[in-house]
Design an enzyme around this catalytic site. Structure first.
Site, PDB file in Angstrom:
ATOM      1  N   LYS A  32      16.123 -56.314  79.404  1.00  0.00           N
ATOM      2  CA  LYS A  32      15.069 -57.324  79.453  1.00  0.00           C
ATOM      3  C   LYS A  32      14.499 -57.505  78.060  1.00  0.00           C
ATOM      4  CE  LYS A  32      10.650 -57.965  81.893  1.00  0.00           C
ATOM      5  NZ  LYS A  32       9.743 -57.375  82.889  1.00  0.00           N
ATOM      6  N   ASP A  90      11.081 -50.370  85.705  1.00  0.00           N
ATOM      7  CA  ASP A  90      11.116 -50.996  84.380  1.00  0.00           C
ATOM      8  C   ASP A  90      10.543 -50.026  83.360  1.00  0.00           C
ATOM      9  OD1 ASP A  90      11.661 -53.201  86.014  1.00  0.00           O
ATOM     10  OD2 ASP A  90      10.449 -54.564  84.808  1.00  0.00           O
ATOM     11  N   LYS A 102      17.364 -60.175  81.846  1.00  0.00           N
ATOM     12  CA  LYS A 102      16.099 -60.786  82.211  1.00  0.00           C
ATOM     13  C   LYS A 102      15.347 -61.214  80.956  1.00  0.00           C
ATOM     14  CE  LYS A 102      12.021 -60.156  85.085  1.00  0.00           C
ATOM     15  NZ  LYS A 102      11.327 -59.245  86.008  1.00  0.00           N
TER      16      LYS A 102
END
Length: 192
Positions: A119, A56, A155
């Site tokens: 995300k 991430d 996400k």
């Protein structure tokens, strides 16, 4: 997936051995990205060496907001190159992007630069996931998939604390992207 810092990837992998749970690692100076680029990239490489299944990263919001889109794109592409086959989730930190136009542009840049997932947030900045932001990102994913035939995951993270909110997002996913996205391979909620 369980998400940890790079120095905990090996421990998490050991504890989860034999399970189907992936280990994701935050990297690139998470959450603020305030370290120098080489240090941040080394963090990505270390996480992968330790066995991370996913990485991430948060985009450089300052560069983005100053209009340096090429820097943001290049940084994501370089991280994706470092990731190889390891999945890359690109966190937009939408609460700092100010407008939905910026959210759309950041989504497009992230996907075009190699993101496997986009995300909304680290969950550390408010607002994070909001219906308008999530819909904007889902529409970007839909349009990218139409153009490239590549499915990008989504996400929403931060501010989702009730089942009713989760259901709203699931309906939004189904209506915008279809049933294929109703799986952990393409859709997850972020929760700390």
């Amino acid at each position: 997936a369980v998400c940890v810092y790079p120095n905990l990837v090996r421990v998490a992998k050991k504890e989860l051995a034999g399970s189907s749970i992936n280990v994701a690692s935050v990297a690139m100076g998470f959450p603020s990205g305030q370290t120098d680029y080489n240090t941040r990239l080394a963090e990505v490489q270390f996480a992968i060496q330790e066995g991370a299944d996913e990485v991430d990263m948060v985009i450089s919001r300052g560069k983005f907001l100053r209009g340096d889109y090429q820097y943001v794109s290049d940084e994501i592409a370089q991280v994706k190159d470092a990731c190889g086959d390891t999945h890359l989730k690109v966190i937009l930190e939408t609460g700092e992007l100010v407008t939905l136009d910026n959210v759309r542009l950041a989504s497009d840049i992230a996907m075009e630069s190699g993101a496997d997932f986009i995300k909304t947030s680290t969950g550390k900045v408010s607002p994070a996931a909001t219906p308008a932001v999530v819909l904007t990102m889902l529409e970007a994913i839909r349009d990218f998939q139409t153009k490239t035939e590549k499915k990008i995951g989504m996400k929403p993270a931060g501010g989702i604390g009730k089942a009713k909110q989760a259901i709203q997002y699931l309906v939004m996913i189904k209506e915008t992207l279809g049933n294929d996205w109703l799986s952990p391979d393409l859709f997850r909620f972020g929760a700390s």
